[in-house]
Scaffold this active site. Structure first.
Site, PDB file in Angstrom:
ATOM      1  N   TYR A 158       0.864  -1.274   0.432  1.00 49.13           N
ATOM      2  CA  TYR A 158      -0.361  -0.191  -0.225  1.00 49.13           C
ATOM      3  C   TYR A 158       1.058   1.012  -0.418  1.00 49.13           C
ATOM      4  O   TYR A 158       0.718   2.099  -1.179  1.00 49.13           O
ATOM      5  CB  TYR A 158      -1.199   0.127   1.585  1.00 49.13           C
ATOM      6  CG  TYR A 158      -2.313   1.405   1.283  1.00 49.13           C
ATOM      7  CD1 TYR A 158      -2.859   1.053   0.831  1.00 49.13           C
ATOM      8  CD2 TYR A 158      -1.832   2.532   2.541  1.00 49.13           C
ATOM      9  CE1 TYR A 158      -4.062   2.575   0.682  1.00 49.13           C
ATOM     10  CE2 TYR A 158      -2.120   3.123   2.191  1.00 49.13           C
ATOM     11  CZ  TYR A 158      -3.763   3.028   1.811  1.00 49.13           C
ATOM     12  OH  TYR A 158      -4.205   4.444   1.661  1.00 49.13           O
ATOM     13  N   LYS A 162       1.168   4.138  -2.606  1.00 46.20           N
ATOM     14  CA  LYS A 162       1.052   5.502  -3.003  1.00 46.20           C
ATOM     15  C   LYS A 162       1.998   7.107  -2.285  1.00 46.20           C
ATOM     16  O   LYS A 162       1.450   8.110  -3.285  1.00 46.20           O
ATOM     17  CB  LYS A 162       0.463   5.642  -1.058  1.00 46.20           C
ATOM     18  CG  LYS A 162      -1.252   4.733  -0.675  1.00 46.20           C
ATOM     19  CD  LYS A 162      -2.196   5.445  -1.899  1.00 46.20           C
ATOM     20  CE  LYS A 162      -3.503   4.915  -1.414  1.00 46.20           C
ATOM     21  NZ  LYS A 162      -4.797   5.257  -2.797  1.00 46.20           N
TER      22      LYS A 162
HETATM   23  P1  NAP Z   1     -13.332   2.390   1.222  1.00 45.28           P
HETATM   24  O1  NAP Z   1     -13.939   3.401   2.103  1.00 45.28           O
HETATM   25  O2  NAP Z   1     -13.311   1.310   1.328  1.00 45.28           O
HETATM   26  O3  NAP Z   1     -14.067   2.791  -0.056  1.00 45.28           O
HETATM   27  C1  NAP Z   1     -13.196   2.536  -1.409  1.00 45.28           C
HETATM   28  C2  NAP Z   1     -13.611   2.689  -2.487  1.00 45.28           C
HETATM   29  O4  NAP Z   1     -13.102   2.142  -3.236  1.00 45.28           O
HETATM   30  C3  NAP Z   1     -14.774   2.112  -2.998  1.00 45.28           C
HETATM   31  O5  NAP Z   1     -16.075   3.385  -3.443  1.00 45.28           O
HETATM   32  C4  NAP Z   1     -14.429   0.756  -3.604  1.00 45.28           C
HETATM   33  O6  NAP Z   1     -15.855   0.579  -4.899  1.00 45.28           O
HETATM   34  C5  NAP Z   1     -13.209   1.658  -4.781  1.00 45.28           C
HETATM   35  N1  NAP Z   1     -12.906   1.132  -5.382  1.00 45.28           N
HETATM   36  C6  NAP Z   1     -11.565  -0.249  -5.416  1.00 45.28           C
HETATM   37  N2  NAP Z   1     -11.251  -1.181  -6.196  1.00 45.28           N
HETATM   38  C7  NAP Z   1     -11.710  -0.592  -7.093  1.00 45.28           C
HETATM   39  C8  NAP Z   1     -11.514  -0.719  -8.636  1.00 45.28           C
HETATM   40  N3  NAP Z   1     -10.235  -1.484  -8.746  1.00 45.28           N
HETATM   41  N4  NAP Z   1     -12.315   0.164  -9.489  1.00 45.28           N
HETATM   42  C9  NAP Z   1     -13.121   0.558  -9.172  1.00 45.28           C
HETATM   43  N5  NAP Z   1     -13.290   1.250  -7.175  1.00 45.28           N
HETATM   44  C10 NAP Z   1     -12.541   0.486  -6.939  1.00 45.28           C
HETATM   45  O7  NAP Z   1     -12.067   3.622   1.269  1.00 45.28           O
HETATM   46  P2  NAP Z   1     -11.263   5.119   1.580  1.00 45.28           P
HETATM   47  O8  NAP Z   1     -11.309   5.388   2.853  1.00 45.28           O
HETATM   48  O9  NAP Z   1     -12.997   6.007   0.964  1.00 45.28           O
HETATM   49  O10 NAP Z   1     -10.497   5.151   0.302  1.00 45.28           O
HETATM   50  C11 NAP Z   1     -10.687   5.671  -0.726  1.00 45.28           C
HETATM   51  C12 NAP Z   1      -9.209   6.135  -1.023  1.00 45.28           C
HETATM   52  O11 NAP Z   1      -8.687   6.681   0.064  1.00 45.28           O
HETATM   53  C13 NAP Z   1      -7.982   5.185  -1.432  1.00 45.28           C
HETATM   54  O12 NAP Z   1      -7.721   5.588  -2.238  1.00 45.28           O
HETATM   55  C14 NAP Z   1      -7.597   5.050   0.217  1.00 45.28           C
HETATM   56  O13 NAP Z   1      -5.868   4.533   0.269  1.00 45.28           O
HETATM   57  C15 NAP Z   1      -7.302   7.109   0.172  1.00 45.28           C
HETATM   58  N6  NAP Z   1      -7.521   6.983   1.689  1.00 45.28           N
HETATM   59  C16 NAP Z   1      -8.000   6.095   2.639  1.00 45.28           C
HETATM   60  C17 NAP Z   1      -7.798   6.557   3.768  1.00 45.28           C
HETATM   61  C18 NAP Z   1      -8.353   5.937   5.427  1.00 45.28           C
HETATM   62  O14 NAP Z   1      -7.826   6.175   6.171  1.00 45.28           O
HETATM   63  N7  NAP Z   1      -9.752   6.301   4.930  1.00 45.28           N
HETATM   64  C19 NAP Z   1      -5.777   7.350   4.412  1.00 45.28           C
HETATM   65  C20 NAP Z   1      -5.486   7.140   3.268  1.00 45.28           C
HETATM   66  C21 NAP Z   1      -5.913   7.404   2.543  1.00 45.28           C
HETATM   67  P3  NAP Z   1     -16.197  -0.032  -4.638  1.00 45.28           P
HETATM   68  O15 NAP Z   1     -17.196  -0.424  -3.422  1.00 45.28           O
HETATM   69  O16 NAP Z   1     -17.897   0.078  -5.976  1.00 45.28           O
HETATM   70  O17 NAP Z   1     -16.036  -1.693  -4.932  1.00 45.28           O
END
Ligand code: NAP
Length: 251
Positions: A158, A162
């Site tokens: 991961y 990133k």
């Molecule tokens: P999340 O709630 O698990 O959501 C992940 C999203 O990614 C879902 O909408 C999922 O869609 C989508 N996804 C995964 N694989 C995909 C694919 N192959 N094609 C299209 N969509 C896909 O996670 P989140 O926290 O919102 O994360 C969103 C972004 O923020 C990510 O890049 C993550 O690395 C980043 N981020 C999150 C955090 C945190 O603490 N939450 C911190 C730093 C960075 P489906 O459900 O439709 O499959």
């Protein structure tokens, strides 16, 4: 930023059925953008995001695509152009984790995280930039992570994906600047979404001790910063990484 900041703008947000992507889609739509809500598995959730956008008087459309696959990313961009007549803002948000220590990390754990988080960013950006260059306008915002800046044990895959997004952001920013396209990244810390569910409670509690603001962030707090970078007014900011992490990584 006003309620009309994105009037006449078209945005595409990947992985926008839930979590941070959902909050970004709603924020851009609330400020006037027509928004394509991409999803892979969460069809019902994506439909609900579109309904919420329309209930607020905005324009939205859901589209299923696995953005880690180049052909599907191209189809997603084509759908956006055909449905709303353009593409001004791309938010590369789709992302997953497969956490484990390096010695137990499988090839599949590595490959799927790199493909979903980093290759998807390349796939969607390549498809979108074509339309943006023609229009001489564009805003790309990549959702990276503090893990790509600081590293995180148990997240070699991961963190690499990133950090890769951050390098990609800077390279593309230099490449397309002359076409009035900006490319930036945000690096969220711990944000309250389902992605945190995979982290054991005691690990998360210990990690939060490293956050000067002493709490998790909310998806809406990320969305606001993304909207700022996606705005026309942020036109002199490119190749930057904005931390949204409660002060965790002061770079
Ligand atoms: P999340 O709630 O698990 O959501 C992940 C999203 O990614 C879902 O909408 C999922 O869609 C989508 N996804 C995964 N694989 C995909 C694919 N192959 N094609 C299209 N969509 C896909 O996670 P989140 O926290 O919102 O994360 C969103 C972004 O923020 C990510 O890049 C993550 O690395 C980043 N981020 C999150 C955090 C945190 O603490 N939450 C911190 C730093 C960075 P489906 O459900 O439709 O499959």
């Amino acid at each position: 930023m006003t309620e009309q900041t994105f009037k006449d703008r078209v945005a595409l947000v990947t992985g926008a059925g839930r979590g941070i992507g959902r909050a970004v889609a709603l924020e851009l739509a609330r400020r006037g953008a027509a928004v394509v809500v991409n999803y892979q598995k969460s069809a019902q959730a994506a439909r609900e995001v579109v309904q919420q956008i329309e209930a607020g008087g905005g324009r939205g459309a859901a589209f299923q695509a696995d953005v880690s696959e180049a052909g599907q990313a191209q189809a997603l961009v084509k759908f956006t152009l055909e449905t709303f007549g353009g593409l001004d803002i791309l938010v590369n948000n789709a992302g997953i984790t497969r956490d484990t220590l390096l010695l137990t990390m499988s090839d599949d754990d590595w490959d799927i995280v790199l493909k979903t988080n980093l290759k998807s960013t390349f796939n969607c950006s390549r498809a979108a930039v074509k339309a943006m260059v023609r229009k001489r306008y564009g805003r790309i915002v990549n959702i990276a992570s503090v893990a790509g800046q600081m590293g995180n044990p148990g997240q070699a895959n991961y963190s690499a994906s990133k950090a890769g997004q951050i390098g990609f952001t800077k390279a593309l920013a230099r490449e397309v600047a002359s076409r009035n396209i900006t490319v930036n990244a945000v690096a969220p810390g711990f944000v309250e979404t389902e992605i945190l569910a995979g982290i054991p409670a005691e690990t998360l509690e210990a990690a939060l001790k490293m956050v000067p603001l002493g709490r998790k962030g909310q998806p809406e707090e990320v969305a606001w910063a993304v909207a700022f970078l996606a705005s026309e007014q942020a036109g002199y900011i490119t190749g930057q990484v904005l931390g949204i992490d409660g002060g965790m990584a002061m770079m």
